[in-house]
Scaffold this active site. Structure first.
Site, PDB file in Angstrom:
ATOM      1  N   GLN A   1       8.377  -9.097   7.702  1.00  0.00           N
ATOM      2  CA  GLN A   1       9.580  -8.611   7.018  1.00  0.00           C
ATOM      3  C   GLN A   1      10.162  -7.346   7.657  1.00  0.00           C
ATOM      4  O   GLN A   1      11.089  -6.756   7.108  1.00  0.00           O
ATOM      5  CB  GLN A   1       9.315  -8.416   5.518  1.00  0.00           C
ATOM      6  CG  GLN A   1       8.414  -7.252   5.162  1.00  0.00           C
ATOM      7  CD  GLN A   1       7.950  -7.311   3.708  1.00  0.00           C
ATOM      8  OE1 GLN A   1       7.163  -8.175   3.333  1.00  0.00           O
ATOM      9  NE2 GLN A   1       8.450  -6.411   2.879  1.00  0.00           N
TER      10      GLN A   1
ATOM     11  N   GLY B   1       0.815  -1.217   0.000  1.00  0.00           N
ATOM     12  CA  GLY B   1       0.000   0.000   0.000  1.00  0.00           C
ATOM     13  C   GLY B   1       0.843   1.260   0.000  1.00  0.00           C
ATOM     14  O   GLY B   1       2.026   1.223  -0.342  1.00  0.00           O
TER      15      GLY B   1
ATOM     16  N   ASP C   1      13.238  -2.975  -6.216  1.00  0.00           N
ATOM     17  CA  ASP C   1      13.700  -3.931  -5.195  1.00  0.00           C
ATOM     18  C   ASP C   1      14.341  -5.103  -5.941  1.00  0.00           C
ATOM     19  O   ASP C   1      13.762  -6.185  -6.042  1.00  0.00           O
ATOM     20  CB  ASP C   1      12.519  -4.378  -4.324  1.00  0.00           C
ATOM     21  CG  ASP C   1      11.919  -3.217  -3.568  1.00  0.00           C
ATOM     22  OD1 ASP C   1      12.611  -2.641  -2.720  1.00  0.00           O
ATOM     23  OD2 ASP C   1      10.756  -2.858  -3.842  1.00  0.00           O
TER      24      ASP C   1
ATOM     25  N   HIS D   1       4.084   1.868  -8.408  1.00  0.00           N
ATOM     26  CA  HIS D   1       3.163   0.727  -8.264  1.00  0.00           C
ATOM     27  C   HIS D   1       2.154   0.713  -9.410  1.00  0.00           C
ATOM     28  O   HIS D   1       1.799  -0.345  -9.935  1.00  0.00           O
ATOM     29  CB  HIS D   1       2.361   0.831  -6.957  1.00  0.00           C
ATOM     30  CG  HIS D   1       3.172   0.717  -5.718  1.00  0.00           C
ATOM     31  ND1 HIS D   1       3.413   1.780  -4.888  1.00  0.00           N
ATOM     32  CD2 HIS D   1       3.778  -0.357  -5.142  1.00  0.00           C
ATOM     33  CE1 HIS D   1       4.129   1.386  -3.851  1.00  0.00           C
ATOM     34  NE2 HIS D   1       4.374   0.101  -3.983  1.00  0.00           N
TER      35      HIS D   1
ATOM     36  N   GLU E   1       3.239   6.254  -8.228  1.00  0.00           N
ATOM     37  CA  GLU E   1       3.205   5.997  -9.666  1.00  0.00           C
ATOM     38  C   GLU E   1       3.970   4.715 -10.025  1.00  0.00           C
ATOM     39  O   GLU E   1       3.599   4.007 -10.966  1.00  0.00           O
ATOM     40  CB  GLU E   1       3.749   7.236 -10.406  1.00  0.00           C
ATOM     41  CG  GLU E   1       3.844   7.122 -11.913  1.00  0.00           C
ATOM     42  CD  GLU E   1       2.567   6.639 -12.598  1.00  0.00           C
ATOM     43  OE1 GLU E   1       1.460   7.014 -12.167  1.00  0.00           O
ATOM     44  OE2 GLU E   1       2.688   5.858 -13.577  1.00  0.00           O
TER      45      GLU E   1
HETATM   46  O1  PAF Z   1       7.837  -4.982  -2.198  1.00  0.00           O
HETATM   47  C1  PAF Z   1       6.931  -4.979  -1.324  1.00  0.00           C
HETATM   48  O2  PAF Z   1       6.137  -4.056  -1.228  1.00  0.00           O
HETATM   49  C2  PAF Z   1       6.838  -6.141  -0.345  1.00  0.00           C
HETATM   50  O3  PAF Z   1       8.111  -6.622  -0.029  1.00  0.00           O
HETATM   51  C3  PAF Z   1       5.929  -7.268  -0.839  1.00  0.00           C
HETATM   52  C4  PAF Z   1       6.485  -7.924  -2.098  1.00  0.00           C
HETATM   53  C5  PAF Z   1       4.531  -6.735  -1.110  1.00  0.00           C
HETATM   54  C6  PAF Z   1       5.816  -8.360   0.235  1.00  0.00           C
HETATM   55  O4  PAF Z   1       5.299  -7.861   1.419  1.00  0.00           O
END
Ligand code: PAF
Length: 283
Positions: A59, A29, A149, A35, A33
């Site tokens: 995480q 969330g 990432d 995403h 842009e």
């Molecule tokens: O890249 C992210 O936003 C997160 O690491 C993911 C892949 C949604 C996993 O929580």
């Protein structure tokens, strides 16, 4: 069709029953842009397009920003609808983790304990565990992850390959602001002054990339990396790493790799004030 938002696995499964071409974009969330470009890319690869919004506690280390990570569901859904997303899966923590998650996916240390994994121990175990779980919820044919990432994309690709998951993993290019700063949800943590200076990270990477393109031997790589670490330090950053790696496995290139044009990537992570940013560029 209007965007549909589901908070439970039962509703999601009912909506996706019989779908064989689902394209999936997992997110936490607080969308930007970058995403939305992944959603548009997903559209080219399948239908319906499903995005998940879930801030994954597994995480985050205890000192990290899990509690303060912005939760902006309403705004995110409006943006997703505009970008052509069909379904949002936004489970609560108790829906996705009804019991403490005892079964976890442990990625191999040679890939997951370097770079981000070295500075954020356990990060990729948390990522792989939630991504595998989300894959089981959505059962997509294709899933899209941002190259921003870079290591995450590689860790997920390897997980899918080694566990024989029937999912194609597609990498989306990094979105950048007009000044070149890689788009990230964490850019919102920067003060106005820091935001003005944040592009210094991609500029350092750009210089390392140029040095690599001009042809370096192993000693030259070490020198060029150290120069860019120092350049960032002098600008008031606290860099964790600025490094040239092989695209294939994120290991340092050998002399042979450097001579024979092995595909490379430059990657960096550094803190500006209290905000930690990452970026990378393929060479
Ligand atoms: O890249 C992210 O936003 C997160 O690491 C993911 C892949 C949604 C996993 O929580």
């Amino acid at each position: 069709m209007a965007l549909r938002v589901f908070h439970t696995l039962a509703e999601l499964r009912a909506a996706l029953a019989g779908e064989r071409r689902t394209a999936f974009v997992p997110t936490m969330g607080n969308l930007h842009e970058g995403h939305l470009s992944l959603i548009r890319l997903a559209r080219q690869h399948g239908s319906p397009v499903v995005a998940s919004i879930f801030v994954n506690r597994l995480q985050f280390a205890p000192h990290e920003d899990f509690d303060t990570y912005p939760r902006t569901l309403e705004r995110d859904c409006a943006l997703l609808e505009e970008a052509g997303c069909d379904i949002v899966f936004a489970p609560s923590e108790s829906e996705l983790y009804p019991q403490p998650q005892g079964y976890k996916v442990q990625p191999p240390p040679e890939l997951a304990d370097i770079l981000e994994g070295h500075f954020r121990p356990g990060f990729f175990t948390g990522v792989c565990t939630v991504v595998l779980k989300l894959f089981n919820c959505v059962q997509p044919r294709v899933a899209v992850f941002g190259k921003k990432d870079y290591q995450q994309l590689m860790v997920i690709r390897n997980m899918v390959r080694q566990l024989a998951l029937p999912i194609d993993i597609v990498g989306g290019e990094t979105g950048r602001a007009a000044d070149g700063l890689a788009l990230s949800s964490r850019n919102g943590y920067l003060s106005a002054d820091e935001r003005g200076r944040a592009v210094e990270l991609s500029q350092a990477l750009g210089r390392l990339r140029q040095a690599a393109l001009s042809g370096l031997d192993e000693a030259g790589v070490a020198r060029a990396e150290a120069e860019q670490m120092q350049a960032l330090q002098q600008l008031g950053w606290q860099p964790d790493y600025v490094t040239l790696r092989r695209q294939a496995d994120l290991q340092s290139p050998t002399a042979e790799d450097l001579r024979h044009g092995e595909p490379l990537v430059v990657l960096a992570a550094a803190r500006l004030g209290t905000t930690r940013l990452i970026d990378n560029m393929e060479v």
